[in-house]
Design a protein around this motif. Sequence first.
Motif, PDB file in Angstrom:
ATOM      1  N   PRO A 299      29.094  37.390  43.338  1.00  0.00           N
ATOM      2  CA  PRO A 299      28.620  37.615  41.976  1.00  0.00           C
ATOM      3  C   PRO A 299      29.258  38.850  41.351  1.00  0.00           C
ATOM      4  CG  PRO A 299      26.994  38.390  43.545  1.00  0.00           C
ATOM      5  CD  PRO A 299      28.058  37.695  44.348  1.00  0.00           C
ATOM      6  N   LEU A 300      29.295  38.881  40.026  1.00  0.00           N
ATOM      7  CA  LEU A 300      29.667  40.099  39.316  1.00  0.00           C
ATOM      8  C   LEU A 300      28.572  41.128  39.565  1.00  0.00           C
ATOM      9  CD1 LEU A 300      30.794  38.513  35.924  1.00  0.00           C
ATOM     10  CD2 LEU A 300      32.263  39.272  37.814  1.00  0.00           C
ATOM     11  N   SER A 301      28.957  42.384  39.707  1.00  0.00           N
ATOM     12  CA  SER A 301      27.943  43.369  40.076  1.00  0.00           C
ATOM     13  C   SER A 301      28.292  44.770  39.589  1.00  0.00           C
ATOM     14  CB  SER A 301      27.736  43.392  41.594  1.00  0.00           C
ATOM     15  OG  SER A 301      28.888  43.889  42.263  1.00  0.00           O
ATOM     16  N   ILE A 302      27.286  45.632  39.659  1.00  0.00           N
ATOM     17  CA  ILE A 302      27.419  47.061  39.431  1.00  0.00           C
ATOM     18  C   ILE A 302      26.751  47.743  40.609  1.00  0.00           C
ATOM     19  CG2 ILE A 302      25.272  47.149  38.072  1.00  0.00           C
ATOM     20  CD1 ILE A 302      26.489  49.435  36.467  1.00  0.00           C
ATOM     21  N   GLY A 303      27.272  48.884  41.027  1.00  0.00           N
ATOM     22  CA  GLY A 303      26.660  49.545  42.174  1.00  0.00           C
ATOM     23  C   GLY A 303      27.199  50.942  42.379  1.00  0.00           C
ATOM     24  N   GLY A 304      26.645  51.602  43.387  1.00  0.00           N
ATOM     25  CA  GLY A 304      27.085  52.956  43.678  1.00  0.00           C
ATOM     26  C   GLY A 304      26.344  53.547  44.855  1.00  0.00           C
ATOM     27  N   GLY A 305      26.596  54.818  45.066  1.00  0.00           N
ATOM     28  CA  GLY A 305      25.923  55.563  46.121  1.00  0.00           C
ATOM     29  C   GLY A 305      25.389  56.868  45.577  1.00  0.00           C
ATOM     30  N   ILE A 306      24.209  57.253  46.044  1.00  0.00           N
ATOM     31  CA  ILE A 306      23.573  58.504  45.626  1.00  0.00           C
ATOM     32  C   ILE A 306      23.295  59.308  46.887  1.00  0.00           C
ATOM     33  CG2 ILE A 306      21.601  59.543  44.445  1.00  0.00           C
ATOM     34  CD1 ILE A 306      21.307  56.732  43.045  1.00  0.00           C
ATOM     35  N   GLY A 307      23.847  60.495  46.976  1.00  0.00           N
ATOM     36  CA  GLY A 307      23.730  61.296  48.186  1.00  0.00           C
ATOM     37  C   GLY A 307      22.296  61.718  48.469  1.00  0.00           C
ATOM     38  N   GLN A 308      21.775  61.351  49.637  1.00  0.00           N
ATOM     39  CA  GLN A 308      20.403  61.717  49.984  1.00  0.00           C
ATOM     40  C   GLN A 308      20.280  63.204  50.291  1.00  0.00           C
ATOM     41  OE1 GLN A 308      18.512  59.198  52.885  1.00  0.00           O
ATOM     42  NE2 GLN A 308      19.248  57.310  51.955  1.00  0.00           N
ATOM     43  N   SER A 309      21.096  63.698  51.220  1.00  0.00           N
ATOM     44  CA  SER A 309      21.033  65.122  51.555  1.00  0.00           C
ATOM     45  C   SER A 309      21.445  65.982  50.366  1.00  0.00           C
ATOM     46  CB  SER A 309      21.926  65.424  52.759  1.00  0.00           C
ATOM     47  OG  SER A 309      21.391  64.856  53.940  1.00  0.00           O
TER      48      SER A 309
END
Length: 345
Positions: A299-309
């Motif tokens: 599927p077409l998508s959007i996403g990412g990562g967010i640093g927990q520490s």
Amino acid sequence: MSTIIKPEHYHALLDTHKTEQGIKLIKDFFQENLSTELRLRRVTAPLFVLQGLGINDDLNGVERPVTFPIKDLGDQKAEVVHSLAKWKRLTLAEYNVKPGYGVYTDMNAIRADEELDNLHSLYVDQWDWEAVVTREQRNLAFLKSIVERIYAAIRRTEYLVCETYENIKPFLPEQIHFIHSEDLLQMYPDLSPKEREDAICKKYGAVFIIGIGGKLSNGEKHDGRAPDYDDWSTVAENGKEGLNGDILIWYPVLERSFELSSMGIRVDKESLLRQLKIEGKEDREQLYFHRRLLADELPLSIGGGIGQSRLCMVLLHKAHIGEIQASIWPEEMRRECAKLGMPLI
């Protein structure tokens, strides 16, 4: 020894016990807010994937993944993930997630080539998230709306921390400022990319820099980005390129810009082929992930990562990420940090 930023007159606002409580408070509250804000369900993620399938994140293309042989698979090699940028998209297809919904997970990684300092560790922990979008949502306005919703969740979490610990005061601005990396270059043509980030973050407090991965007018990239997950080569409004970017803030404890998240609208078939050609990586078209994308099976998508520490470090006003997470550090760095009032876990 890697470089350490040495803030003057630094002292931790929370002791070790309250710091551990604060980490749990932030992680529990933020992920619930993120899940609600973007309509994400939590899924279980792998620590490692098989080598040669094109599933692992290639980051800037030079970092070496930690690899090991698997005895029961005839010593076939596995790689510890760098991030789950492409794995999440496969998961969206496997779970048949509909537009407007998505997944998030705890991503744990080992980056053996990382240069260790206040912000960078061998151990990386993120909330990795991915949501299905429609063809009509693959535009800059939609990307900005998602950034604003993530930033709102960050500010709500900051409010909770400040209500819980009276000696921690809020510093994040109400709004996040958007700027394209080309416009940032034109504003500060004599500065390096890192210096430009410092300058714009100091001015606005919180910034989303758009368009990371493609070359700018000076022939250089603002920063590297793999060619097979974020769409950084789409020709957008005003002739500028990029449907991705980074969320950065000005962090007064260290007096510098501080990246909290990397994210973007993901490549479709056309932009994948274009970016692989730009980077000279056309051979990847034969890998498992890429073949499925080119066959319109993802599927077409959007996403990412967010640093927990990183988010915990910022909201608890710590000067070193080693005050938040357990990792391996050079002994000289441990001794120096202890003298500076920032003992590493």
